[in-house]
Design an enzyme around this catalytic site. Structure first.
Site, PDB file in Angstrom:
ATOM      1  CG  ASP A   1     -56.007   8.328 -18.254  1.00  0.00           C
ATOM      2  OD1 ASP A   1     -54.822   7.995 -18.394  1.00  0.00           O
ATOM      3  OD2 ASP A   1     -56.379   9.509 -18.074  1.00  0.00           O
TER       4      ASP A   1
ATOM      5  CG  ASP B   1     -51.912   7.971 -13.831  1.00  0.00           C
ATOM      6  OD1 ASP B   1     -51.620   7.227 -14.792  1.00  0.00           O
ATOM      7  OD2 ASP B   1     -51.632   9.181 -13.803  1.00  0.00           O
TER       8      ASP B   1
ATOM      9  CE  LYS C   1     -70.896   7.109 -10.235  1.00  0.00           C
ATOM     10  NZ  LYS C   1     -70.565   6.957  -8.797  1.00  0.00           N
TER      11      LYS C   1
ATOM     12  CG  ASP D   1     -68.061   5.713  -6.635  1.00  0.00           C
ATOM     13  OD1 ASP D   1     -68.244   4.572  -7.128  1.00  0.00           O
ATOM     14  OD2 ASP D   1     -68.971   6.351  -6.075  1.00  0.00           O
TER      15      ASP D   1
ATOM     16  CE1 TYR E   1     -59.631   9.374 -21.739  1.00  0.00           C
ATOM     17  CE2 TYR E   1     -57.724   9.308 -23.184  1.00  0.00           C
ATOM     18  CZ  TYR E   1     -58.261   9.423 -21.925  1.00  0.00           C
ATOM     19  OH  TYR E   1     -57.418   9.584 -20.848  1.00  0.00           O
TER      20      TYR E   1
HETATM   21  C1  IPM Z   1     -52.066   7.450 -20.826  1.00  0.00           C
HETATM   22  C2  IPM Z   1     -51.945   8.934 -20.988  1.00  0.00           C
HETATM   23  C3  IPM Z   1     -52.710   9.374 -22.237  1.00  0.00           C
HETATM   24  C4  IPM Z   1     -54.157   8.963 -22.054  1.00  0.00           C
HETATM   25  C5  IPM Z   1     -52.581  10.860 -22.564  1.00  0.00           C
HETATM   26  C6  IPM Z   1     -51.138  11.295 -22.725  1.00  0.00           C
HETATM   27  C7  IPM Z   1     -53.377  11.240 -23.777  1.00  0.00           C
HETATM   28  O1  IPM Z   1     -52.409   9.568 -19.837  1.00  0.00           O
HETATM   29  O2  IPM Z   1     -51.655   6.723 -21.758  1.00  0.00           O
HETATM   30  O3  IPM Z   1     -52.564   7.002 -19.788  1.00  0.00           O
HETATM   31  O4  IPM Z   1     -54.938   9.685 -21.426  1.00  0.00           O
HETATM   32  O5  IPM Z   1     -54.529   7.896 -22.543  1.00  0.00           O
HETATM   33 MG    MG Z   2     -52.849   8.267 -18.205  1.00  0.00          MG
END
Ligand code: IPM
Ligand code: MG
Length: 360
Positions: A248, A252, A192, A224, A141
């Site tokens: 990240d 999710d 990884k 993975d 990032y």
């Molecule tokens: C998160 C979000 C952010 C990230 C985005 C909005 C930049 O997806 O906080 O997980 O990738 O960190």
């Molecule tokens: Mg995110």
């Protein structure tokens, strides 16, 4: 002495969910006589519209001066065409980096009442309690060099740099091990290292730091496989520690195990435990302004803020119990709705949590 909290509502559903979270924060603040002062600021697209940059100097200066920050969500299609360095997300990344909020805690806990809302079978997810510890201020990032360049043959090439220094890995490792001590005492480090040198070093440093924690069981997994295990047998995990990008993505996935990303709070901490608190979900432009957003992730982020930065575990617990109580009442925003439950809008959900807090 009063504690200061900077509220950054952000974009699209950000202000809607924040209104509900602030109600709950003010209620516990009065109930437990916490003496919390709120300030408001701009970040993301809202800041870009008002000040021309996604992280105005004033927001950053205030952010440095307060005890904690509560953030809604930033970004959205309105700003899709702006220059890359002005994108709303850049404001979020910049504030994380400027404040050195390297430790991102994303707890994926399944509320038993929501077992039916998960896309996985109830027996796979019931009792789920994972803590993802994501490194937040390094990795791909932030790695330089980065950009889009034109090669000699005229073709364009996009490039980023994945790197982690030993000290960056060490500090996130310590955070993960310390947190594991208060839980089931297991850390699984995700990398990884069969392909990426940066994560070969990551694994080595994890091992090194692990020697200081003989009471914690350390294991390693490739990212993975981690993704696969998360949807196959998620309950095998206690604390998962990983770099910025993998964290990240995996958070999710973990969020969906709990029924909805609308349930997942987060804390981003610096070395001193000061922090920024935000839901893991984005600004959801598709449902903005319709009362469909689930405010619970932001409300639960307030609970994390009380626990980790404002030193009131009791108030935090009251909020968490109140969220559980409204779920018991069968109230559901559309993202967690299932047959036999009661559909409510953003405000009704916030008001229900507020009522439960006041009744506690
Ligand atoms: C998160 C979000 C952010 C990230 C985005 C909005 C930049 O997806 O906080 O997980 O990738 O960190
Ligand atoms: Mg995110």
């Amino acid at each position: 002495m009063s504690k200061k909290v900077l509220v950054l509502p952000g974009d699209y559903i950000g202000p809607e969910i924040m209104t509900e979270a602030v109600k709950v924060l003010q209620a516990v603040s009065e109930k437990f006589e916490l003496d919390i002062e709120l300030e408001y600021g701009l970040l993301g697209g809202a800041a870009l519209d008002e000040c021309g940059v996604p992280l105005p100097d004033e927001t950053l200066a205030r952010a440095r001066a307060v005890d904690a920050i509560l953030l809604g969500a930033v970004g959205g299609p309105k700003w899709d065409k702006v220059e890359r360095h002005l994108r709303p997300e850049r404001g979020l990344l910049a504030i994380r980096s400027e404040l050195q909020l390297f430790g991102n805690l994303r707890p994926a806990i399944l509320y038993p009442q929501l077992a039916a809302a998960s896309s996985l079978k109830p027996e796979i997810v019931s009792g789920l309690d994972i803590l993802i510890v994501r490194e937040l201020t390094g990795g791909i990032y932030f790695g330089e060099p980065r950009g889009i360049r034109t090669l000699e043959n005229g073709e364009r090439e996009g490039f980023n740099t994945y790197k982690y220094s030993e000290s960056e890995v060490r500090r996130i490792a310590h955070l993960a091990f310390d947190l594991a001590r208060k839980r089931d005492k297991r850390v699984c480090s995700v990398d990884k290292s069969n392909v990426l040198e940066a994560t070969v070093l990551w694994r080595e440093v994890m091992e090194e730091v692990g020697k200081d924690y003989p009471d914690i069981e350390l294991s390693h997994i490739y990212v993975d496989n981690a993704a696969m295990q998360l949807v196959m047998q998620p309950k095998q995990f206690d604390v998962m520690v990983t770099g910025n990008m993998f964290g990240d993505i995996l958070s999710d996935a973990a969020a969906m195990l709990t029924g909805s990303i609308g349930m997942l709070p987060s804390a981003s901490l610096d070395q001193e435990g000061r922090g920024m608190y935000e839901p893991c979900h984005g600004s959801a432009p598709d449902i903005a302004g319709q009362g469909k957003a689930n405010p619970l992730a932001t409300i639960l982020s307030v609970a994390m803020m009380l626990r980790y930065t404002l030193g009131s575990a009791e108030a935090a617990q009251t909020i968490e119990d109140s969220v559980s109580a409204v779920l018991d009442q069968g109230l559901r925003t559309p993202d967690i709705f299932s047959d036999g439950t009661t559909l409510v809008n953003t405000t009704q959900m916030g008001e229900a949590v507020l009522a439960a807090v006041l009744a506690a």
